[in-house]
Design a protein around this motif. Structure first.
Motif, mmCIF file in Angstrom:
data_model
loop_
_atom_site.group_PDB
_atom_site.id
_atom_site.type_symbol
_atom_site.label_atom_id
_atom_site.label_comp_id
_atom_site.label_asym_id
_atom_site.label_seq_id
_atom_site.Cartn_x
_atom_site.Cartn_y
_atom_site.Cartn_z
ATOM 1 N N LEU A 158 41.167 133.956 36.056
ATOM 2 C CA LEU A 158 42.116 133.016 35.447
ATOM 3 C C LEU A 158 42.821 132.089 36.431
ATOM 4 C CD1 LEU A 158 43.921 135.398 32.922
ATOM 5 C CD2 LEU A 158 42.036 133.814 32.468
ATOM 6 N N HIS A 159 42.986 132.496 37.690
ATOM 7 C CA HIS A 159 43.783 131.688 38.616
ATOM 8 C C HIS A 159 43.026 130.436 39.070
ATOM 9 C CE1 HIS A 159 41.456 133.525 41.826
ATOM 10 N NE2 HIS A 159 42.013 132.702 42.682
ATOM 11 N N ASP A 160 43.788 129.465 39.489
ATOM 12 C CA ASP A 160 43.269 128.193 40.002
ATOM 13 C C ASP A 160 42.475 127.388 38.984
ATOM 14 O OD1 ASP A 160 44.479 128.528 42.452
ATOM 15 O OD2 ASP A 160 42.708 129.409 43.387
ATOM 16 N N LEU A 161 42.707 127.626 37.705
ATOM 17 C CA LEU A 161 42.128 126.745 36.695
ATOM 18 C C LEU A 161 42.998 125.483 36.645
ATOM 19 C CD1 LEU A 161 41.296 129.350 33.896
ATOM 20 C CD2 LEU A 161 39.708 128.272 35.495
ATOM 21 N N GLU A 162 42.540 124.470 35.963
ATOM 22 C CA GLU A 162 43.250 123.193 35.957
ATOM 23 C C GLU A 162 44.614 123.263 35.280
ATOM 24 O OE1 GLU A 162 40.686 120.152 34.387
ATOM 25 O OE2 GLU A 162 39.024 120.846 35.631
ATOM 26 N N TYR A 163 44.871 124.272 34.515
ATOM 27 C CA TYR A 163 46.119 124.415 33.768
ATOM 28 C C TYR A 163 46.396 125.897 33.625
ATOM 29 C CZ TYR A 163 42.302 124.904 30.542
ATOM 30 O OH TYR A 163 41.116 125.286 29.969
ATOM 31 N N PRO A 164 47.635 126.270 33.296
ATOM 32 C CA PRO A 164 47.914 127.710 33.118
ATOM 33 C C PRO A 164 47.039 128.296 32.009
ATOM 34 C CG PRO A 164 49.950 126.441 33.156
ATOM 35 C CD PRO A 164 48.818 125.454 33.092
ATOM 36 N N ALA A 224 49.063 136.246 26.635
ATOM 37 C CA ALA A 224 49.514 136.264 28.025
ATOM 38 C C ALA A 224 49.199 134.946 28.719
ATOM 39 C CB ALA A 224 48.836 137.406 28.778
ATOM 40 N N VAL A 225 50.159 134.469 29.517
ATOM 41 C CA VAL A 225 49.979 133.273 30.338
ATOM 42 C C VAL A 225 50.157 133.710 31.792
ATOM 43 C CG1 VAL A 225 50.839 130.966 30.910
ATOM 44 C CG2 VAL A 225 50.930 131.784 28.528
ATOM 45 N N LEU A 226 49.126 133.492 32.601
ATOM 46 C CA LEU A 226 49.234 133.818 34.014
ATOM 47 C C LEU A 226 50.202 132.840 34.666
ATOM 48 C CD1 LEU A 226 48.269 135.441 36.512
ATOM 49 C CD2 LEU A 226 46.468 133.711 36.781
ATOM 50 N N MET A 280 37.184 120.917 33.161
ATOM 51 C CA MET A 280 36.490 122.079 32.643
ATOM 52 C C MET A 280 37.470 122.860 31.768
ATOM 53 S SD MET A 280 34.628 125.171 34.816
ATOM 54 C CE MET A 280 33.708 124.035 35.787
ATOM 55 N N ASP A 281 37.051 123.215 30.562
ATOM 56 C CA ASP A 281 37.953 123.952 29.673
ATOM 57 C C ASP A 281 37.989 125.437 30.051
ATOM 58 O OD1 ASP A 281 35.609 125.046 28.642
ATOM 59 O OD2 ASP A 281 35.891 124.285 26.627
ATOM 60 N N LEU A 282 38.891 126.167 29.399
ATOM 61 C CA LEU A 282 39.101 127.580 29.716
ATOM 62 C C LEU A 282 37.812 128.386 29.581
ATOM 63 C CD1 LEU A 282 41.064 129.939 30.344
ATOM 64 C CD2 LEU A 282 41.341 130.188 27.886
ATOM 65 N N ALA A 283 37.103 128.221 28.470
ATOM 66 C CA ALA A 283 35.886 129.010 28.246
ATOM 67 C C ALA A 283 34.856 128.746 29.343
ATOM 68 C CB ALA A 283 35.304 128.691 26.869
ATOM 69 N N THR A 293 49.021 141.167 43.096
ATOM 70 C CA THR A 293 50.090 141.272 42.105
ATOM 71 C C THR A 293 50.018 140.055 41.195
ATOM 72 O OG1 THR A 293 51.470 142.499 43.654
ATOM 73 C CG2 THR A 293 52.581 141.523 41.738
ATOM 74 N N GLU A 294 49.989 140.307 39.890
ATOM 75 C CA GLU A 294 49.915 139.252 38.882
ATOM 76 C C GLU A 294 51.206 139.253 38.073
ATOM 77 O OE1 GLU A 294 45.293 139.956 37.620
ATOM 78 O OE2 GLU A 294 46.801 141.378 36.932
ATOM 79 N N THR A 295 51.700 138.072 37.749
ATOM 80 C CA THR A 295 52.854 137.943 36.861
ATOM 81 C C THR A 295 52.427 137.138 35.642
ATOM 82 O OG1 THR A 295 54.354 137.953 38.752
ATOM 83 C CG2 THR A 295 55.244 137.162 36.651
ATOM 84 N N TYR A 296 52.702 137.691 34.459
ATOM 85 C CA TYR A 296 52.356 137.047 33.196
ATOM 86 C C TYR A 296 53.610 136.870 32.356
ATOM 87 C CZ TYR A 296 47.554 138.438 34.236
ATOM 88 O OH TYR A 296 46.336 138.614 34.826
ATOM 89 N N ARG A 297 53.685 135.782 31.616
ATOM 90 C CA ARG A 297 54.653 135.622 30.530
ATOM 91 C C ARG A 297 53.908 136.097 29.301
ATOM 92 N NH1 ARG A 297 59.320 132.425 28.864
ATOM 93 N NH2 ARG A 297 59.698 133.313 26.822
#
Length: 172
Positions: A66-72, A82-84, A1-4, A95-99
């Motif tokens: 956003l969490h637990d998707l197949e990829y970051p 932002a990348v989770l 499944m893609d991001l969208a 608490t969320e950490t993003y690059r």
């Protein structure tokens, strides 16, 4: 499944679990009903600004969709990409950490998040202007800053792109 598709499915699940109609979520988030419908069906890629508006109206942290998707998950807005990296749930907080990369030029103004939300940044390269709209601060390489994120706040790279870590803490 893609991001969208993944994000769209989660948005629809969150909305229906709260007994909210598409029209009600569109009104509360100030996101157009057509845009919301396209997002929920996976036909439209979400922007950072749109996802923040929707998750704030749903009263959940951004990482909930956003969490637990197949990829970051990488989400971009006008000024910030932002990348989770991590999501940590405790009894009283998430608490969320993003690059993040803040692009030079545009300014991202973020609406207030839920009450008690704070943000913390560690700048790796560049100089960032961040914090409350009324009191932004400059943070240079190796520096860090913190601000209340339950008020409107901003992100800006006045000179060149900024690379940083952003930690967002939501209290429940």
């Amino acid at each position: 499944m893609d991001l969208a598709a993944g994000v769209g499915l989660r948005l629809r699940e969150l909305r229906t679990a709260r007994g909210m109609s598409l029209s009600e979520l569109a009104r509360r988030s100030r996101v157009g009903k057509g845009t919301l419908s396209e997002l929920e069906s996976g036909r439209r890629n979400p922007t950072l600004e749109t996802l923040y508006a929707l998750t704030t109206a749903l009263k959940v942290p951004l990482s909930t969709v956003l969490h637990d998707l197949e990829y970051p998950a990488t989400i971009s807005g006008d000024a910030v990409e932002a990348v989770l990296v991590e999501r940590f749930e405790a009894d009283t907080s998430v608490t969320e950490t993003y690059r993040v990369r803040i692009r030079s030029g545009p300014t991202q103004e973020s609406a207030a998040h839920s009450s008690g939300t704070t943000e913390h940044i560690i700048v790796l390269t560049g100089t960032a202007r961040v914090g409350a709209l009324t009191e932004p601060v400059l943070v240079g390489p190796g520096g860090h800053g913190s601000w209340a994120a339950d008020v409107p706040h901003l992100y800006q790279a006045p000179d060149k792109d900024v690379e940083a870590l952003l930690i967002v803490r939501h209290s429940h």
